[in-house]
Design a protein around this motif. Structure first.
Motif, PDB file in Angstrom:
ATOM      1  N   MET A  25      26.082  88.010 -54.308  1.00 34.99           N
ATOM      2  CA  MET A  25      27.431  88.121 -53.751  1.00 34.99           C
ATOM      3  C   MET A  25      27.854  89.587 -53.678  1.00 34.99           C
ATOM      4  SD  MET A  25      29.814  86.403 -52.426  1.00 34.99           S
ATOM      5  CE  MET A  25      30.619  87.642 -51.451  1.00 34.99           C
ATOM      6  N   ALA A  26      27.491  90.325 -54.725  1.00 35.56           N
ATOM      7  CA  ALA A  26      27.880  91.749 -54.741  1.00 35.56           C
ATOM      8  C   ALA A  26      27.274  92.470 -53.540  1.00 35.56           C
ATOM      9  CB  ALA A  26      27.418  92.398 -56.041  1.00 35.56           C
ATOM     10  N   GLU A  27      26.024  92.168 -53.225  1.00 37.35           N
ATOM     11  CA  GLU A  27      25.397  92.857 -52.091  1.00 37.35           C
ATOM     12  C   GLU A  27      26.100  92.506 -50.779  1.00 37.35           C
ATOM     13  OE1 GLU A  27      21.153  92.448 -51.431  1.00 37.35           O
ATOM     14  OE2 GLU A  27      21.302  93.703 -49.637  1.00 37.35           O
ATOM     15  N   ALA A  28      26.472  91.244 -50.614  1.00 42.32           N
ATOM     16  CA  ALA A  28      27.176  90.849 -49.383  1.00 42.32           C
ATOM     17  C   ALA A  28      28.484  91.633 -49.246  1.00 42.32           C
ATOM     18  CB  ALA A  28      27.440  89.342 -49.390  1.00 42.32           C
ATOM     19  N   MET A  29      29.168  91.838 -50.372  1.00 42.98           N
ATOM     20  CA  MET A  29      30.429  92.592 -50.327  1.00 42.98           C
ATOM     21  C   MET A  29      30.162  94.071 -50.024  1.00 42.98           C
ATOM     22  SD  MET A  29      32.591  90.849 -53.410  1.00 42.98           S
ATOM     23  CE  MET A  29      34.188  91.532 -52.957  1.00 42.98           C
ATOM     24  N   ILE A  30      29.129  94.606 -50.664  1.00 45.45           N
ATOM     25  CA  ILE A  30      28.790  96.017 -50.419  1.00 45.45           C
ATOM     26  C   ILE A  30      28.483  96.216 -48.940  1.00 45.45           C
ATOM     27  CG2 ILE A  30      26.997  97.777 -50.828  1.00 45.45           C
ATOM     28  CD1 ILE A  30      26.822  96.635 -53.748  1.00 45.45           C
ATOM     29  N   SER A  31      27.679  95.314 -48.396  1.00 42.90           N
ATOM     30  CA  SER A  31      27.288  95.421 -46.993  1.00 42.90           C
ATOM     31  C   SER A  31      28.525  95.458 -46.084  1.00 42.90           C
ATOM     32  CB  SER A  31      26.394  94.227 -46.635  1.00 42.90           C
ATOM     33  OG  SER A  31      26.182  94.173 -45.269  1.00 42.90           O
ATOM     34  N   GLY A  32      29.442  94.533 -46.299  1.00 40.57           N
ATOM     35  CA  GLY A  32      30.649  94.465 -45.465  1.00 40.57           C
ATOM     36  C   GLY A  32      31.530  95.692 -45.637  1.00 40.57           C
ATOM     37  N   ILE A  33      31.674  96.139 -46.871  1.00 43.38           N
ATOM     38  CA  ILE A  33      32.568  97.291 -47.135  1.00 43.38           C
ATOM     39  C   ILE A  33      31.976  98.560 -46.505  1.00 43.38           C
ATOM     40  CG2 ILE A  33      33.571  98.747 -48.953  1.00 43.38           C
ATOM     41  CD1 ILE A  33      33.769  96.167 -50.690  1.00 43.38           C
ATOM     42  N   VAL A  34      30.661  98.727 -46.637  1.00 41.51           N
ATOM     43  CA  VAL A  34      30.012  99.910 -46.052  1.00 41.51           C
ATOM     44  C   VAL A  34      30.145  99.872 -44.532  1.00 41.51           C
ATOM     45  CG1 VAL A  34      27.768 101.040 -45.672  1.00 41.51           C
ATOM     46  CG2 VAL A  34      28.417 100.286 -47.973  1.00 41.51           C
ATOM     47  N   GLU A  35      29.874  98.715 -43.974  1.00 44.29           N
ATOM     48  CA  GLU A  35      29.933  98.538 -42.520  1.00 44.29           C
ATOM     49  C   GLU A  35      31.331  98.863 -41.988  1.00 44.29           C
ATOM     50  OE1 GLU A  35      28.080  96.713 -38.932  1.00 44.29           O
ATOM     51  OE2 GLU A  35      27.227  97.394 -40.809  1.00 44.29           O
ATOM     52  N   ALA A  36      32.361  98.481 -42.746  1.00 37.90           N
ATOM     53  CA  ALA A  36      33.743  98.676 -42.288  1.00 37.90           C
ATOM     54  C   ALA A  36      34.147 100.145 -42.283  1.00 37.90           C
ATOM     55  CB  ALA A  36      34.692  97.878 -43.178  1.00 37.90           C
ATOM     56  N   GLU A  37      33.436 100.976 -43.032  1.00 34.65           N
ATOM     57  CA  GLU A  37      33.692 102.425 -43.094  1.00 34.65           C
ATOM     58  C   GLU A  37      35.114 102.770 -43.540  1.00 34.65           C
ATOM     59  OE1 GLU A  37      32.524 103.998 -39.298  1.00 34.65           O
ATOM     60  OE2 GLU A  37      30.388 103.929 -39.812  1.00 34.65           O
ATOM     61  N   LEU A  38      35.738 101.872 -44.319  1.00 40.47           N
ATOM     62  CA  LEU A  38      37.071 102.196 -44.852  1.00 40.47           C
ATOM     63  C   LEU A  38      36.950 103.287 -45.912  1.00 40.47           C
ATOM     64  CD1 LEU A  38      40.157 101.395 -45.132  1.00 40.47           C
ATOM     65  CD2 LEU A  38      39.428  99.925 -47.020  1.00 40.47           C
ATOM     66  N   ILE A  39      35.917 103.161 -46.717  1.00 45.30           N
ATOM     67  CA  ILE A  39      35.639 104.203 -47.716  1.00 45.30           C
ATOM     68  C   ILE A  39      34.185 104.664 -47.563  1.00 45.30           C
ATOM     69  CG2 ILE A  39      37.292 103.863 -49.601  1.00 45.30           C
ATOM     70  CD1 ILE A  39      35.596 101.770 -50.769  1.00 45.30           C
ATOM     71  N   PRO A  40      33.950 105.958 -47.794  1.00 43.96           N
ATOM     72  CA  PRO A  40      32.584 106.444 -47.652  1.00 43.96           C
ATOM     73  C   PRO A  40      31.639 105.720 -48.612  1.00 43.96           C
ATOM     74  CG  PRO A  40      34.139 108.260 -47.985  1.00 43.96           C
ATOM     75  CD  PRO A  40      34.889 106.992 -48.225  1.00 43.96           C
ATOM     76  N   ALA A  41      30.415 105.455 -48.134  1.00 45.50           N
ATOM     77  CA  ALA A  41      29.452 104.700 -48.941  1.00 45.50           C
ATOM     78  C   ALA A  41      29.237 105.346 -50.306  1.00 45.50           C
ATOM     79  CB  ALA A  41      28.133 104.593 -48.186  1.00 45.50           C
ATOM     80  N   GLU A  42      29.262 106.685 -50.335  1.00 45.51           N
ATOM     81  CA  GLU A  42      28.976 107.345 -51.624  1.00 45.51           C
ATOM     82  C   GLU A  42      30.109 107.177 -52.640  1.00 45.51           C
ATOM     83  OE1 GLU A  42      28.879 108.758 -48.658  1.00 45.51           O
ATOM     84  OE2 GLU A  42      30.129 110.552 -48.586  1.00 45.51           O
ATOM     85  N   GLN A  43      31.229 106.593 -52.189  1.00 45.15           N
ATOM     86  CA  GLN A  43      32.298 106.298 -53.166  1.00 45.15           C
ATOM     87  C   GLN A  43      32.169 104.895 -53.755  1.00 45.15           C
ATOM     88  OE1 GLN A  43      36.291 107.231 -51.927  1.00 45.15           O
ATOM     89  NE2 GLN A  43      35.687 109.265 -51.221  1.00 45.15           N
ATOM     90  N   ILE A  44      31.133 104.185 -53.332  1.00 40.24           N
ATOM     91  CA  ILE A  44      30.891 102.846 -53.889  1.00 40.24           C
ATOM     92  C   ILE A  44      29.764 102.972 -54.906  1.00 40.24           C
ATOM     93  CG2 ILE A  44      30.120 100.489 -53.348  1.00 40.24           C
ATOM     94  CD1 ILE A  44      31.175 101.015 -50.469  1.00 40.24           C
ATOM     95  N   ILE A  45      30.006 102.457 -56.083  1.00 36.45           N
ATOM     96  CA  ILE A  45      28.984 102.553 -57.135  1.00 36.45           C
ATOM     97  C   ILE A  45      28.613 101.146 -57.595  1.00 36.45           C
ATOM     98  CG2 ILE A  45      28.387 103.518 -59.396  1.00 36.45           C
ATOM     99  CD1 ILE A  45      30.777 105.452 -59.047  1.00 36.45           C
TER     100      ILE A  45
END
Ligand code: NAI
Ligand code: A1CAB
Length: 266
Positions: free
Chosen positions: A1-21
């Protein structure tokens, strides 16, 4: 589930990927995969600088909740928000097992987050500010539609939307099986079935008609649909759908009820 959320959040580009840990218990290889695939940061829990985090998203299994909460309790501040996507874990349980006044939010997404098509519910805890709810809603909007609901509706929401994709996949498995028996190849059957589900979903979302109205418009008197629906009804189709939703919702309730007895097994 975490990966599915990461994928969507990264794709949306609301926050830079490097700010997701991302962190996990000990699987370094999995962290490497996530780093490579999404460009996020991923590290062992011990390496995480807790002070740099605004939102923590807990996505372990319900049985691991106690260990997870006790491992973060002394490291998080009141300003930080703990979101949990764990089925059956109430905000009150998180509040009781974290510091006094901790801001927590219970969330129920589904795996369609991967394509930013989740139906996600959120219910804030009693110490969570409206600002943080708005921010959480904005973050979750990256993975699809967001509904703020009362927490006592979270079990039924889980039965419908959290577990829901699996019912449609199960339906599709049966569509494919039946199509194959009639000589259609699996790939074609999957495309036809998926397009039919997608079209019906869009009709329900974009037309004012109720599902019953739409059903009636497909059903010619004494036609093919009437025969199909009669067979569905005869074999308990409607009841099976209701029971699936209720079964999942009951399991969510059961996880909550078992928490205080310390017998969470999932
Ligand atoms: N799979 C789904 O469709 C949905 C799952 N959920 C919830 O998401 C949660 C996870 O489910 P899955 O992704 O299917 O399970 P999973 O087993 O694939 O993932 C759980 C992850 O949590 C990690 N983990 C365990 N303890 C940890 C800790 N203390 N700190 C950091 N990481 C830790 C594990 O290493 C593992 O990578 C469950 O609580 C479930 O109720 C909610 C909505 C939908
Ligand atoms: O099966 C489960 O328990 C999780 C929660 C909702 C969907 N998957």
């Amino acid at each position: 589930m975490a990966e599915a959320m990461i994928s969507g959040i990264v794709e949306a580009e609301l926050i830079p990927a490097e700010q997701i840990i991302a962190t996990n218990k000990s699987n370094e290889e999995r962290l490497q995969q996530l780093r490579n695939k999404y460009g996020i940061r991923a590290m062992k829990r011990e390496e995480l600088d807790f002070s740099s985090v605004d939102f923590f998203i807990l996505a372990m299994k319900p049985k691991d909740i106690d260990e997870a909460l006790s491992s973060i309790k002394d490291k998080v501040t009141k300003e930080q928000v703990i979101l949990s996507v764990l089925a059956g874990i109430p905000t009150s349980y998180m509040e009781e097992n974290l510091n006094e006044d901790q801001q927590v939010i219970r969330v129920m997404p589904n795996t369609s987050s991967m394509l930013r098509e989740s139906a996600t519910a959120l219910s804030p805890g009693k110490h969570t500010s409206m600002d943080k709810v708005i921010l959480a809603k904005k973050l979750l909007a990256c993975i699809g539609e967001v509904y703020v609901i009362e927490e006592d509706k979270m079990d039924i929401f889980t039965g419908i939307a959290g577990s829901g994709p699996a019912y449609f996949y199960y339906l599709m498995e049966h569509i494919e099986k039946t199509a194959k028996e009639a000589g259609l190849d699996e790939e074609t059957a999957r495309q036809i079935g998926s397009q039919t589900i997608l079209g019906a979903a869009k009709m329900m979302m974009e037309q004012d008609d109720t599902p019953a109205d739409l059903r009636k418009k497909v059903t010619s008197p004494n036609g093919t649909t009437a025969a199909g629906l009669a067979a569905l009804e005869k074999h308990g189709g409607g009841e099976a759908i209701s029971e699936a939703i209720k079964g999942a919702a009951q399991r969510s309730e059961e996880i909550s009820a078992n928490l205080n007895k310390k017998i969470v097994t999932q």
